[in-house]
Design an enzyme around this catalytic site. Structure first.
Site, short mmCIF file in Angstrom:
data_model
loop_
_atom_site.label_atom_id
_atom_site.label_comp_id
_atom_site.label_asym_id
_atom_site.label_seq_id
_atom_site.Cartn_x
_atom_site.Cartn_y
_atom_site.Cartn_z
CB SER A 129 6.74 -59.22 11.40
OG SER A 129 7.24 -58.39 12.78
CG ASP A 283 0.84 -53.88 12.66
OD1 ASP A 283 1.07 -53.74 14.09
OD2 ASP A 283 1.54 -54.62 11.94
CG HIS A 312 2.37 -57.47 13.93
ND1 HIS A 312 2.59 -56.75 12.86
CD2 HIS A 312 3.15 -58.39 14.04
CE1 HIS A 312 3.77 -57.28 12.73
NE2 HIS A 312 4.13 -58.17 13.44
#
Length: 337
Positions: A129, A283, A312
């Site tokens: 991320s 995601d 995610h």
């Protein structure tokens, strides 16, 4: 051993033109630097992460192992360990904390790693991320220092849709009557709960909810999962800290700054590091299409998506064993070349 150390940066000039007074960068190292200095791995922190959370990405017999590597985990500005709204004194406290861009984070990390620790080469920068976003930034900002990057569930530039998603969670938090433009006397708990509840809808995929995979996390219902996300944000995070990091995320763009002056393709093309880009196909805010475009403009990038209903959160340590196994395969490939 303490959970982290503090590197004193002094007054840190920012890309915005401002200055963060008496800036502090929290970090921790693991393992031992080799005599040749060729075993350095940098693991920046993700949005709701710290260097402690990063410990789930390495260990004995993993692709990243403190027995073989010197691991440096610097904490993102705004995460409560490095300089943040919650720990910075007046006049830069709370909502007056300045915008910290990716450029500023990596400039500070470079001072720690290159100037303070005396390291000249980084074998790999990797992360999940926002940590993955920092790996792109490292490779573009210091292309001669970084030999390989592995961003997973990340991007080199925050997409318009990603920006809008973040506006949604921000609006939920700021709607709390106790928010008071960030000048709250007590935590805006209703806003933090709303933030967590909205975020839960984006962190996992539609398939995750359809197939009831939340039961694998010990939740009997979707409501139980959302209540857990509510409490995690109330108990774990300062509201101004969340929004400071969110601003960093929204401004994410490796071409921002004097090196590339907003030319995104030029910045991608300047990356010399070998790269494996590892998105999760499900995601919802770092979709694989963005990484596929990036790989097209990077000289030495492999686009290698991984399909997972965990969305995610496929990268969250302990959630998807298949993702973790493929991550280790990709890391070994980059480190062995």
């Amino acid at each position: 051993m303490p959970e982290f150390e503090i590197f004193e940066l002094g007054d840190l000039p920012l890309l915005s033109g401002g200055t963060l007074k008496d800036a502090k960068l929290a970090y921790r190292t693991y393992g031992t630097l080799s005599a040749a200095g060729d075993n350095v791995i940098v693991l920046p922190t993700f949005y709701t992460g710290t260097n402690t959370r990063n410990e789930g990405f390495f260990g004995p017999d993993r692709a990243i192992d403190p027995a073989r590597h010197f691991i440096i985990s610097p904490n993102l500005f705004g995460n409560g360990r490095s300089s943040s709204p919650s720990n910075t004194p007046v006049p830069q406290d709370g909502p007056r904390f300045p915008l910290m861009q990716m450029w500023d984070n990596i400039a500070a990390q470079h001072r720690l790693i290159h100037d303070h620790l005396g390291i000249k080469k980084i074998a790999l920068v990797a992360g999940w991320s926002m940590a993955g976003c920092q790996s792109y930034q490292w490779a573009a900002q210091y292309p001669d220092m970084v030999q390989a990057i592995l961003p997973f569930c990340a991007s080199a530039k925050t997409s318009p849709h990603n920006f809008v998603f973040l506006e949604g969670v921000k609006a939920a938090l700021c709607a709390d009557q106790n928010w008071n433009s960030g000048n709250y006397d007590c935590p805006p708990e209703a806003g933090l709960k709303a933030f967590g509840r909205v975020y839960a809808g984006w962190a996992f995929s539609q398939t995750f909810y359809r197939e009831g995979l939340y039961e694998q996390l010990g939740f009997q219902s979707i409501e139980e999962l959302m209540q857990d996300w509510e409490q995690d944000h109330v108990q774990g995070w300062d509201a101004n800290n969340l929004l400071a990091k969110l601003a960093t995320w929204q401004a994410g763009d490796i071409s921002a700054g004097p090196l590339y002056n907003g030319d995104y393709k030029l910045a991608l093309g300047a990356i010399k590091a070998r790269a494996i880009l590892m998105p999760c196909t499900q995601d919802l805010y770092f979709p694989p299409e963005d990484n596929e475009i990036e790989a097209h403009h990077m000289p030495s990038a492999i686009f290698r998506p991984y399909d997972s209903p965990w969305g995610h959160c496929a990268a969250n340590p302990g959630y998807d064993k298949g993702f973790a196994a493929q991550l280790d395969v990709n890391i070994r490939e980059l480190l062995e070349e």
